[in-house]
Design a protein around this motif. Structure first.
Motif, PDB file in Angstrom:
ATOM      1  N   THR A 164       0.798  -1.235   0.000  1.00 35.99           N
ATOM      2  CA  THR A 164       0.000   0.000   0.000  1.00 35.99           C
ATOM      3  C   THR A 164       0.828   1.282   0.000  1.00 35.99           C
ATOM      4  OG1 THR A 164      -0.090  -0.011   2.415  1.00 35.99           O
ATOM      5  CG2 THR A 164      -1.853  -1.167   1.241  1.00 35.99           C
ATOM      6  N   SER A 165       2.092   1.206  -0.289  1.00 38.26           N
ATOM      7  CA  SER A 165       2.931   2.397  -0.160  1.00 38.26           C
ATOM      8  C   SER A 165       2.648   3.455  -1.219  1.00 38.26           C
ATOM      9  CB  SER A 165       4.406   2.008  -0.232  1.00 38.26           C
ATOM     10  OG  SER A 165       4.748   1.679  -1.563  1.00 38.26           O
ATOM     11  N   SER A 166       2.068   3.077  -2.329  1.00 39.35           N
ATOM     12  CA  SER A 166       1.801   4.021  -3.426  1.00 39.35           C
ATOM     13  C   SER A 166       3.064   4.746  -3.870  1.00 39.35           C
ATOM     14  CB  SER A 166       0.731   5.041  -3.013  1.00 39.35           C
ATOM     15  OG  SER A 166      -0.494   4.402  -2.767  1.00 39.35           O
ATOM     16  N   MET A 167       4.150   3.999  -3.940  1.00 38.09           N
ATOM     17  CA  MET A 167       5.455   4.539  -4.350  1.00 38.09           C
ATOM     18  C   MET A 167       5.941   5.617  -3.401  1.00 38.09           C
ATOM     19  SD  MET A 167       5.594   4.511  -8.481  1.00 38.09           S
ATOM     20  CE  MET A 167       4.529   5.897  -8.694  1.00 38.09           C
ATOM     21  N   GLY A 168       5.733   5.413  -2.133  1.00 37.56           N
ATOM     22  CA  GLY A 168       6.222   6.350  -1.146  1.00 37.56           C
ATOM     23  C   GLY A 168       7.730   6.398  -1.100  1.00 37.56           C
ATOM     24  N   SER A 169       8.273   7.495  -0.571  1.00 41.14           N
ATOM     25  CA  SER A 169       9.721   7.679  -0.512  1.00 41.14           C
ATOM     26  C   SER A 169      10.262   7.622   0.911  1.00 41.14           C
ATOM     27  CB  SER A 169      10.111   9.006  -1.164  1.00 41.14           C
ATOM     28  OG  SER A 169       9.475  10.082  -0.496  1.00 41.14           O
ATOM     29  N   ALA A 170       9.445   7.248   1.853  1.00 39.92           N
ATOM     30  CA  ALA A 170       9.890   7.145   3.242  1.00 39.92           C
ATOM     31  C   ALA A 170      10.137   5.695   3.617  1.00 39.92           C
ATOM     32  CB  ALA A 170       8.846   7.752   4.176  1.00 39.92           C
ATOM     33  N   VAL A 171      11.097   5.494   4.495  1.00 36.69           N
ATOM     34  CA  VAL A 171      11.394   4.139   4.969  1.00 36.69           C
ATOM     35  C   VAL A 171      10.147   3.501   5.564  1.00 36.69           C
ATOM     36  CG1 VAL A 171      12.724   2.821   6.665  1.00 36.69           C
ATOM     37  CG2 VAL A 171      13.836   4.615   5.315  1.00 36.69           C
ATOM     38  N   ARG A 172       9.366   4.290   6.278  1.00 40.22           N
ATOM     39  CA  ARG A 172       8.172   3.763   6.937  1.00 40.22           C
ATOM     40  C   ARG A 172       7.090   3.320   5.970  1.00 40.22           C
ATOM     41  NH1 ARG A 172       8.001   9.310   7.526  1.00 40.22           N
ATOM     42  NH2 ARG A 172       6.210  10.336   6.536  1.00 40.22           N
ATOM     43  N   ASP A 173       7.222   3.684   4.704  1.00 39.21           N
ATOM     44  CA  ASP A 173       6.212   3.304   3.712  1.00 39.21           C
ATOM     45  C   ASP A 173       6.329   1.851   3.279  1.00 39.21           C
ATOM     46  OD1 ASP A 173       6.527   6.538   2.087  1.00 39.21           O
ATOM     47  OD2 ASP A 173       5.093   5.867   3.618  1.00 39.21           O
ATOM     48  N   TYR A 174       7.410   1.180   3.649  1.00 40.60           N
ATOM     49  CA  TYR A 174       7.660  -0.172   3.176  1.00 40.60           C
ATOM     50  C   TYR A 174       7.820  -1.138   4.336  1.00 40.60           C
ATOM     51  CZ  TYR A 174       8.186   2.168  -1.233  1.00 40.60           C
ATOM     52  OH  TYR A 174       7.934   2.921  -2.354  1.00 40.60           O
ATOM     53  N   LYS A 175       7.139  -2.257   4.220  1.00 39.20           N
ATOM     54  CA  LYS A 175       7.120  -3.236   5.304  1.00 39.20           C
ATOM     55  C   LYS A 175       8.232  -4.267   5.180  1.00 39.20           C
ATOM     56  CE  LYS A 175       4.005  -6.517   7.583  1.00 39.20           C
ATOM     57  NZ  LYS A 175       2.619  -7.063   7.616  1.00 39.20           N
TER      58      LYS A 175
END
Length: 128
Positions: free
Chosen positions: A105-116
């Motif tokens: 669900t990260s939607s191509m986020g750029s933060a470490v917290r966006d990825y599990k």
């Protein structure tokens, strides 16, 4: 669960190219690699982990950190459960441990917290 294993790192000279690979093993029932947003991050010596590039499910959308735009290309092969990072015109400041990351669900986020899910990293050293 998702297991990620990076490879392809090494010692290169400034201006050289290198291709990193990330092999994904999806162990969540009824989930496929193609459902996950994928990204590359890197951590240079004495620095925090930072975003490099991200890619959508179908390879149609990509997003890059400014310093790598035009030099790095992120891509994926959903049939092979593989993520790639083609790095051209490498600079000494690209020296880092490179990590691949995945999330539904990260939607191509750029933060470490966006990825599990994270791999163990592969080291890239750019030096003459």
């Amino acid at each position: 669960q998702v297991q990620l294993v990076e490879s392809g790192g090494g010692l290169v000279q400034p201006g050289d190219s290198l291709r990193l690979s990330c092999a994904a093993s999806i162990q969540t029932f009824r989930r496929t690699f193609g459902e996950y947003f994928m990204a590359w991050f890197r951590q240079g010596p004495g620095k925090e982990q930072r975003f490099v590039a991200a890619i959508s499910w179908s390879d149609s959308d990509t997003y890059y950190e400014d310093s790598v735009k035009g030099r790095f290309t992120i891509s994926r092969d959903n049939a092979k459960n593989m993520l790639y990072l083609q790095m051209n015109s490498l600079k000494p400041e690209d020296t880092a441990v490179y990590y691949c990351a995945a999330d539904l669900t990260s939607s191509m986020g750029s933060a470490v917290r966006d990825y599990k899910f994270w791999g163990q990293g592969t080291r890239v050293t750019v030096s003459s």
